[in-house]
Design a protein around this motif. Structure first.
Motif, PDB file in Angstrom:
ATOM      1  N   ARG A 155      12.908   4.331  -2.017  1.00 15.10           N
ATOM      2  CA  ARG A 155      13.000   3.296  -3.047  1.00 15.10           C
ATOM      3  C   ARG A 155      13.119   3.870  -4.449  1.00 15.10           C
ATOM      4  O   ARG A 155      12.984   3.166  -5.435  1.00 15.10           O
ATOM      5  N   GLY A 156      13.357   5.163  -4.532  1.00 15.44           N
ATOM      6  CA  GLY A 156      13.547   5.798  -5.833  1.00 15.44           C
ATOM      7  C   GLY A 156      12.273   5.943  -6.641  1.00 15.44           C
ATOM      8  O   GLY A 156      12.333   6.116  -7.862  1.00 15.44           O
ATOM      9  N   LEU A 157      11.135   5.898  -5.969  1.00 15.43           N
ATOM     10  CA  LEU A 157       9.850   6.064  -6.646  1.00 15.43           C
ATOM     11  C   LEU A 157       9.426   7.525  -6.540  1.00 15.43           C
ATOM     12  O   LEU A 157       9.943   8.276  -5.718  1.00 15.43           O
ATOM     13  N   SER A 158       8.483   7.911  -7.345  1.00 14.56           N
ATOM     14  CA  SER A 158       7.944   9.262  -7.262  1.00 14.56           C
ATOM     15  C   SER A 158       7.239   9.407  -5.910  1.00 14.56           C
ATOM     16  O   SER A 158       6.257   8.714  -5.636  1.00 14.56           O
ATOM     17  N   ALA A 159       7.742  10.274  -5.058  1.00 12.45           N
ATOM     18  CA  ALA A 159       7.209  10.444  -3.703  1.00 12.45           C
ATOM     19  C   ALA A 159       5.999  11.369  -3.720  1.00 12.45           C
ATOM     20  O   ALA A 159       6.028  12.485  -3.193  1.00 12.45           O
ATOM     21  N   ASP A 160       4.916  10.889  -4.332  1.00  8.65           N
ATOM     22  CA  ASP A 160       3.708  11.703  -4.479  1.00  8.65           C
ATOM     23  C   ASP A 160       2.586  11.290  -3.530  1.00  8.65           C
ATOM     24  O   ASP A 160       1.528  11.910  -3.503  1.00  8.65           O
ATOM     25  N   GLY A 161       2.800  10.218  -2.760  1.00  7.62           N
ATOM     26  CA  GLY A 161       1.773   9.773  -1.829  1.00  7.62           C
ATOM     27  C   GLY A 161       0.626   9.033  -2.484  1.00  7.62           C
ATOM     28  O   GLY A 161      -0.388   8.771  -1.845  1.00  7.62           O
ATOM     29  N   ILE A 162       0.787   8.681  -3.743  1.00  7.76           N
ATOM     30  CA  ILE A 162      -0.246   7.940  -4.476  1.00  7.76           C
ATOM     31  C   ILE A 162       0.278   6.538  -4.746  1.00  7.76           C
ATOM     32  O   ILE A 162       1.404   6.364  -5.187  1.00  7.76           O
ATOM     33  N   VAL A 163      -0.565   5.544  -4.476  1.00  7.37           N
ATOM     34  CA  VAL A 163      -0.177   4.163  -4.751  1.00  7.37           C
ATOM     35  C   VAL A 163      -0.660   3.797  -6.148  1.00  7.37           C
ATOM     36  O   VAL A 163      -1.841   3.565  -6.375  1.00  7.37           O
ATOM     37  N   GLY A 164       0.292   3.806  -7.073  1.00  4.21           N
ATOM     38  CA  GLY A 164       0.057   3.325  -8.425  1.00  4.21           C
ATOM     39  C   GLY A 164       0.744   1.980  -8.564  1.00  4.21           C
ATOM     40  O   GLY A 164       1.191   1.395  -7.565  1.00  4.21           O
ATOM     41  N   PRO A 165       0.868   1.459  -9.780  1.00  9.08           N
ATOM     42  CA  PRO A 165       1.449   0.129  -9.972  1.00  9.08           C
ATOM     43  C   PRO A 165       2.877  -0.051  -9.453  1.00  9.08           C
ATOM     44  O   PRO A 165       3.193  -1.097  -8.894  1.00  9.08           O
ATOM     45  N   LYS A 166       3.739   0.948  -9.612  1.00  5.42           N
ATOM     46  CA  LYS A 166       5.130   0.786  -9.157  1.00  5.42           C
ATOM     47  C   LYS A 166       5.207   0.739  -7.634  1.00  5.42           C
ATOM     48  O   LYS A 166       5.898  -0.102  -7.056  1.00  5.42           O
ATOM     49  N   THR A 167       4.491   1.634  -6.968  1.00  4.83           N
ATOM     50  CA  THR A 167       4.466   1.604  -5.504  1.00  4.83           C
ATOM     51  C   THR A 167       3.741   0.352  -5.027  1.00  4.83           C
ATOM     52  O   THR A 167       4.165  -0.288  -4.055  1.00  4.83           O
ATOM     53  N   GLY A 168       2.679  -0.026  -5.715  1.00  5.32           N
ATOM     54  CA  GLY A 168       1.954  -1.252  -5.370  1.00  5.32           C
ATOM     55  C   GLY A 168       2.848  -2.474  -5.464  1.00  5.32           C
ATOM     56  O   GLY A 168       2.827  -3.346  -4.590  1.00  5.32           O
ATOM     57  N   ASP A 169       3.671  -2.541  -6.510  1.00  4.39           N
ATOM     58  CA  ASP A 169       4.627  -3.646  -6.646  1.00  4.39           C
ATOM     59  C   ASP A 169       5.596  -3.678  -5.469  1.00  4.39           C
ATOM     60  O   ASP A 169       5.854  -4.730  -4.891  1.00  4.39           O
ATOM     61  N   ALA A 170       6.143  -2.499  -5.139  1.00  2.00           N
ATOM     62  CA  ALA A 170       7.123  -2.428  -4.051  1.00  2.00           C
ATOM     63  C   ALA A 170       6.510  -2.881  -2.731  1.00  2.00           C
ATOM     64  O   ALA A 170       7.136  -3.618  -1.967  1.00  2.00           O
ATOM     65  N   LEU A 171       5.272  -2.468  -2.476  1.00  2.00           N
ATOM     66  CA  LEU A 171       4.618  -2.860  -1.229  1.00  2.00           C
ATOM     67  C   LEU A 171       4.217  -4.335  -1.236  1.00  2.00           C
ATOM     68  O   LEU A 171       4.495  -5.068  -0.283  1.00  2.00           O
ATOM     69  N   TYR A 172       3.555  -4.747  -2.316  1.00  4.39           N
ATOM     70  CA  TYR A 172       3.037  -6.118  -2.336  1.00  4.39           C
ATOM     71  C   TYR A 172       4.157  -7.153  -2.449  1.00  4.39           C
ATOM     72  O   TYR A 172       4.269  -8.050  -1.615  1.00  4.39           O
ATOM     73  N   TYR A 173       4.981  -7.045  -3.477  1.00  3.68           N
ATOM     74  CA  TYR A 173       5.999  -8.067  -3.705  1.00  3.68           C
ATOM     75  C   TYR A 173       7.173  -7.961  -2.746  1.00  3.68           C
ATOM     76  O   TYR A 173       7.856  -8.941  -2.484  1.00  3.68           O
ATOM     77  N   GLY A 174       7.379  -6.758  -2.190  1.00  2.32           N
ATOM     78  CA  GLY A 174       8.480  -6.585  -1.252  1.00  2.32           C
ATOM     79  C   GLY A 174       8.132  -6.871   0.195  1.00  2.32           C
ATOM     80  O   GLY A 174       8.977  -7.322   0.962  1.00  2.32           O
ATOM     81  N   TYR A 175       6.849  -6.629   0.578  1.00  2.00           N
ATOM     82  CA  TYR A 175       6.521  -6.707   1.997  1.00  2.00           C
ATOM     83  C   TYR A 175       5.252  -7.492   2.339  1.00  2.00           C
ATOM     84  O   TYR A 175       5.185  -8.107   3.395  1.00  2.00           O
ATOM     85  N   LEU A 176       4.237  -7.444   1.505  1.00  2.00           N
ATOM     86  CA  LEU A 176       3.011  -8.173   1.832  1.00  2.00           C
ATOM     87  C   LEU A 176       3.120  -9.660   1.481  1.00  2.00           C
ATOM     88  O   LEU A 176       2.845 -10.522   2.314  1.00  2.00           O
ATOM     89  N   GLN A 177       3.520  -9.964   0.261  1.00  2.00           N
ATOM     90  CA  GLN A 177       3.621 -11.364  -0.160  1.00  2.00           C
ATOM     91  C   GLN A 177       4.626 -12.150   0.686  1.00  2.00           C
ATOM     92  O   GLN A 177       4.299 -13.255   1.144  1.00  2.00           O
ATOM     93  N   PRO A 178       5.815 -11.625   0.946  1.00  2.00           N
ATOM     94  CA  PRO A 178       6.779 -12.389   1.737  1.00  2.00           C
ATOM     95  C   PRO A 178       6.369 -12.579   3.206  1.00  2.00           C
ATOM     96  O   PRO A 178       6.972 -13.379   3.910  1.00  2.00           O
ATOM     97  N   SER A 179       5.341 -11.863   3.661  1.00  2.00           N
ATOM     98  CA  SER A 179       4.932 -11.955   5.064  1.00  2.00           C
ATOM     99  C   SER A 179       4.407 -13.342   5.423  1.00  2.00           C
ATOM    100  O   SER A 179       4.427 -13.735   6.579  1.00  2.00           O
ATOM    101  N   GLY A 180       3.903 -14.064   4.429  1.00  2.00           N
ATOM    102  CA  GLY A 180       3.332 -15.383   4.690  1.00  2.00           C
ATOM    103  C   GLY A 180       1.910 -15.315   5.229  1.00  2.00           C
ATOM    104  O   GLY A 180       1.293 -16.343   5.484  1.00  2.00           O
ATOM    105  N   ASN A 181       1.362 -14.116   5.403  1.00  2.00           N
ATOM    106  CA  ASN A 181       0.000 -13.938   5.899  1.00  2.00           C
ATOM    107  C   ASN A 181      -0.963 -14.173   4.734  1.00  2.00           C
ATOM    108  O   ASN A 181      -1.107 -13.335   3.848  1.00  2.00           O
ATOM    109  N   LEU A 182      -1.621 -15.332   4.735  1.00  2.00           N
ATOM    110  CA  LEU A 182      -2.445 -15.746   3.604  1.00  2.00           C
ATOM    111  C   LEU A 182      -3.526 -14.736   3.225  1.00  2.00           C
ATOM    112  O   LEU A 182      -3.686 -14.441   2.037  1.00  2.00           O
ATOM    113  N   PRO A 183      -4.275 -14.164   4.174  1.00  2.00           N
ATOM    114  CA  PRO A 183      -5.272 -13.170   3.749  1.00  2.00           C
ATOM    115  C   PRO A 183      -4.640 -11.983   3.013  1.00  2.00           C
ATOM    116  O   PRO A 183      -5.178 -11.505   2.022  1.00  2.00           O
ATOM    117  N   GLN A 184      -3.476 -11.507   3.464  1.00  2.00           N
ATOM    118  CA  GLN A 184      -2.779 -10.413   2.777  1.00  2.00           C
ATOM    119  C   GLN A 184      -2.374 -10.845   1.378  1.00  2.00           C
ATOM    120  O   GLN A 184      -2.532 -10.103   0.417  1.00  2.00           O
TER     121      GLN A 184
END
Length: 121
Positions: A80-109
């Motif tokens: 995804r063109g992010l710094s591949a450092d293995g650390i979840v900061g805001p940019k990686t968090g955005d990619a994970l949350y807004y790209g994959y967790l939120q669209p899942s429809g799983n309310l607890p997530q």
């Protein structure tokens, strides 16, 4: 004498107002969420792992940030063109949350994960 008391009072009131205004901005500032790093064991790591699973990575959601999570996360970041450092900061968090967790429809997530993984929004 009375004139001096009013001046002092006005100066004191003005200084107090400025201090309160300055402190109000600090008191309500979002302190953010801690970055997620290798070796951690937490519910935040489980959110990251679930996001990676939703993105197609075959890893366990056990909350332990080990080698498999590191490999999947650095691959995710690299693709995804992010710094591949293995650390979840805001940019990686955005990619994970807004790209994959939120669209899942799983309310607890959707409700819990953004409170424990860093995002920019």
């Amino acid at each position: 004498m009375i004139k001096n008391m009013f001046r002092r009072g006005a100066v004191t009131l003005g200084a107090t107002a400025m201090a309160v205004t300055a402190l109000a901005g600090v008191a309500h500032a979002d302190r953010g969420v801690a970055y997620i790093k290798p070796g951690q064991h937490s519910k935040a790591v489980a959110c990251v792992q679930q996001g990676l699973r939703n993105a197609g990575y075959s890893i366990d959601v056990d909350g332990l940030y080990g080698n498999a999570t590191y490999a999947a996360l650095t691959d995710f970041q690299h693709n995804r063109g992010l710094s591949a450092d293995g650390i979840v900061g805001p940019k990686t968090g955005d990619a994970l949350y807004y790209g994959y967790l939120q669209p899942s429809g799983n309310l607890p997530q959707i409700e819990f994960c953004p409170t424990v993984i860093p995002t920019t929004r």
